[in-house]
Design a protein around this motif. Structure first.
Motif, PDB file in Angstrom:
ATOM      1  N   ALA A  45       0.835  -1.202   0.000  1.00 27.18           N
ATOM      2  CA  ALA A  45       0.000   0.000   0.000  1.00 27.18           C
ATOM      3  C   ALA A  45       0.865   1.245   0.000  1.00 27.18           C
ATOM      4  N   ILE A  46       0.303   2.316  -0.552  1.00 24.52           N
ATOM      5  CA  ILE A  46       0.883   3.648  -0.409  1.00 24.52           C
ATOM      6  C   ILE A  46      -0.156   4.517   0.276  1.00 24.52           C
ATOM      7  N   ASP A  47       0.254   5.168   1.360  1.00 27.64           N
ATOM      8  CA  ASP A  47      -0.628   6.016   2.162  1.00 27.64           C
ATOM      9  C   ASP A  47      -0.235   7.469   1.928  1.00 27.64           C
ATOM     10  N   LEU A  48      -1.086   8.191   1.177  1.00 29.31           N
ATOM     11  CA  LEU A  48      -0.782   9.577   0.817  1.00 29.31           C
ATOM     12  C   LEU A  48      -1.196  10.533   1.930  1.00 29.31           C
ATOM     13  N   CYS A  49      -0.486  11.653   2.012  1.00 27.41           N
ATOM     14  CA  CYS A  49      -0.761  12.641   3.073  1.00 27.41           C
ATOM     15  C   CYS A  49      -0.788  11.922   4.421  1.00 27.41           C
ATOM     16  N   CYS A  50       0.237  11.111   4.647  1.00 25.56           N
ATOM     17  CA  CYS A  50       0.222  10.163   5.769  1.00 25.56           C
ATOM     18  C   CYS A  50       0.387  10.841   7.125  1.00 25.56           C
ATOM     19  N   GLY A  51       0.804  12.108   7.149  1.00 19.98           N
ATOM     20  CA  GLY A  51       0.896  12.822   8.422  1.00 19.98           C
ATOM     21  C   GLY A  51       1.841  12.141   9.386  1.00 19.98           C
ATOM     22  N   THR A  52       1.354  11.847  10.580  1.00 22.17           N
ATOM     23  CA  THR A  52       2.188  11.216  11.596  1.00 22.17           C
ATOM     24  C   THR A  52       2.048   9.693  11.598  1.00 22.17           C
ATOM     25  N   CYS A  53       1.502   9.153  10.515  1.00 23.08           N
ATOM     26  CA  CYS A  53       1.639   7.732  10.150  1.00 23.08           C
ATOM     27  C   CYS A  53       0.741   6.739  10.888  1.00 23.08           C
ATOM     28  N   ASP A  54      -0.336   7.186  11.526  1.00 24.56           N
ATOM     29  CA  ASP A  54      -1.216   6.225  12.199  1.00 24.56           C
ATOM     30  C   ASP A  54      -1.789   5.201  11.219  1.00 24.56           C
ATOM     31  N   TRP A  55      -2.293   5.689  10.089  1.00 22.47           N
ATOM     32  CA  TRP A  55      -2.894   4.761   9.120  1.00 22.47           C
ATOM     33  C   TRP A  55      -1.812   3.925   8.445  1.00 22.47           C
ATOM     34  N   THR A  56      -0.669   4.525   8.144  1.00 24.67           N
ATOM     35  CA  THR A  56       0.454   3.799   7.551  1.00 24.67           C
ATOM     36  C   THR A  56       0.830   2.601   8.420  1.00 24.67           C
ATOM     37  N   VAL A  68       7.029   4.767  13.967  1.00 23.56           N
ATOM     38  CA  VAL A  68       7.445   3.604  13.166  1.00 23.56           C
ATOM     39  C   VAL A  68       8.624   2.896  13.828  1.00 23.56           C
ATOM     40  N   ASN A  69       9.591   3.661  14.294  1.00 24.86           N
ATOM     41  CA  ASN A  69      10.774   3.074  14.927  1.00 24.86           C
ATOM     42  C   ASN A  69      10.442   2.428  16.265  1.00 24.86           C
ATOM     43  N   GLU A  70       9.545   3.071  17.022  1.00 21.29           N
ATOM     44  CA  GLU A  70       9.155   2.491  18.316  1.00 21.29           C
ATOM     45  C   GLU A  70       8.497   1.126  18.144  1.00 21.29           C
ATOM     46  N   LEU A  71       7.794   0.938  17.034  1.00 20.43           N
ATOM     47  CA  LEU A  71       7.114  -0.326  16.751  1.00 20.43           C
ATOM     48  C   LEU A  71       7.980  -1.281  15.927  1.00 20.43           C
ATOM     49  N   ASN A  72       9.205  -0.854  15.651  1.00 19.44           N
ATOM     50  CA  ASN A  72      10.165  -1.678  14.903  1.00 19.44           C
ATOM     51  C   ASN A  72       9.632  -2.061  13.519  1.00 19.44           C
ATOM     52  N   LEU A  73       9.004  -1.086  12.867  1.00 21.74           N
ATOM     53  CA  LEU A  73       8.433  -1.332  11.547  1.00 21.74           C
ATOM     54  C   LEU A  73       9.223  -0.659  10.426  1.00 21.74           C
ATOM     55  N   GLN A  74      10.426  -0.167  10.742  1.00 17.59           N
ATOM     56  CA  GLN A  74      11.170   0.615   9.763  1.00 17.59           C
ATOM     57  C   GLN A  74      11.621  -0.216   8.556  1.00 17.59           C
ATOM     58  N   LYS A  75      11.703  -1.534   8.694  1.00 14.05           N
ATOM     59  CA  LYS A  75      12.070  -2.368   7.543  1.00 14.05           C
ATOM     60  C   LYS A  75      10.887  -2.569   6.594  1.00 14.05           C
ATOM     61  N   GLN A  76       9.689  -2.466   7.134  1.00 18.77           N
ATOM     62  CA  GLN A  76       8.488  -2.667   6.317  1.00 18.77           C
ATOM     63  C   GLN A  76       7.946  -1.361   5.758  1.00 18.77           C
ATOM     64  N   ILE A  77       8.082  -0.270   6.526  1.00 18.64           N
ATOM     65  CA  ILE A  77       7.527   1.033   6.132  1.00 18.64           C
ATOM     66  C   ILE A  77       8.630   1.943   5.612  1.00 18.64           C
ATOM     67  N   THR A  78       8.392   2.525   4.449  1.00 23.09           N
ATOM     68  CA  THR A  78       9.281   3.538   3.884  1.00 23.09           C
ATOM     69  C   THR A  78       8.553   4.872   3.906  1.00 23.09           C
ATOM     70  N   LEU A  79       9.152   5.874   4.526  1.00 22.65           N
ATOM     71  CA  LEU A  79       8.552   7.209   4.576  1.00 22.65           C
ATOM     72  C   LEU A  79       9.222   8.101   3.537  1.00 22.65           C
ATOM     73  N   VAL A  80       8.389   8.774   2.742  1.00 14.18           N
ATOM     74  CA  VAL A  80       8.879   9.544   1.604  1.00 14.18           C
ATOM     75  C   VAL A  80       8.288  10.945   1.638  1.00 14.18           C
ATOM     76  N   GLN A  81       9.131  11.959   1.549  1.00 18.20           N
ATOM     77  CA  GLN A  81       8.631  13.317   1.344  1.00 18.20           C
ATOM     78  C   GLN A  81       8.341  13.479  -0.140  1.00 18.20           C
ATOM     79  N   GLY A  82       7.075  13.731  -0.472  1.00 15.81           N
ATOM     80  CA  GLY A  82       6.710  13.803  -1.879  1.00 15.81           C
ATOM     81  C   GLY A  82       5.372  14.483  -2.072  1.00 15.81           C
TER      82      GLY A  82
END
Length: 234
Positions: free
Chosen positions: A50-61, A90-104
């Protein structure tokens, strides 16, 4: 005078530290229920992307990643300040390998056609300069048969709730923004952004005009929010 894009960027850069708190205030804490309902409706399977647009502080991501378990998830936002707060979660939940955050930019996604199973946007579509362009981009990067999902504030349709909500949204909310996060103009702008935004039936028709199929529009909590889902034709 700033363009809408520049103004929106400045708004979200400035409110990032208290964004989650103000979401609770803005939605009467309903936004968490709305996201849970949306996730149930989406029925994300293990390994889906999935790609989550306008993801903000990443709750849905993060919710997407937890449901997918192994599928790569992208969180995209034009505010680096928002992404920085999201990255902490993301880091607190150790999801950084699965989630990529992109400024775009949601108007021009840096991904190939047919890349994801889902494209989502939560509380961001009313803030973009051209919502139809964003829907086209979401549709482009989703695989045939994939889903475009929008969760957004909407317009209540029944009285007296409609009048009470607009009074709260237009008069009380900016004052709470000033009190809680020392930002009046930014939260005064939020209700103004909703006035120009299509209601849930109009947005559903825009989904159809863009070629999406099996379009659903579901009002939530008396219509103060709405979930829209469309499927990319196979």
């Amino acid at each position: 005078m700033k363009s809408k894009e520049e103004f929106v960027h400045s708004v979200f850069e400035s409110i990032a530290p208290k964004y989650d708190l103000m979401n609770n205030v803005l939605s009467f804490r309903q936004h968490k229920y709305w996201r849970r309902f949306t996730m149930k409706k989406m029925n994300v399977q293990e390994g889906q992307t999935a790609i989550d647009l306008c993801c903000g502080t990443c709750d849905w991501t993060i919710s997407l990643a937890q449901k997918s378990k192994t599928g790569p998830i992208v969180g995209l936002d034009f505010s680096q300040h928002m992404l920085d707060y999201g990255a902490i979660k993301v880091n607190e939940l150790n999801l950084q390998k699965q989630i990529t955050l992109v400024q775009g930019n949601a108007m021009s996604l840096p991904y190939e056609d047919n890349s994801f199973d889902f494209a989502t946007i939560g509380f961001g579509l009313r803030n973009v300069p051209d919502l139809q362009q964003v829907i086209r981009e979401m549709q482009r990067v989703v695989k045939p048969g994939g889903k475009i999902v929008c969760l957004e504030l909407s317009k209540p349709t029944w009285e007296p709730f409609k009048s009470l909500y607009y009074f709260y949204f237009q008069k009380v909310l900016p004052l709470l923004g000033k009190l809680i996060v020392k930002r009046y103009e930014q939260y005064k702008w939020l209700p103004e952004s909703l006035i120009q935004f299509p209601d849930h039936k109009q947005l559903a028709e825009i989904f159809r005009v863009q070629g999406l199929t099996e379009v659903e529009a579901i009002p939530l909590t008396g219509g103060i929010a709405a979930l829209h889902v469309g499927v990319k034709a196979k």
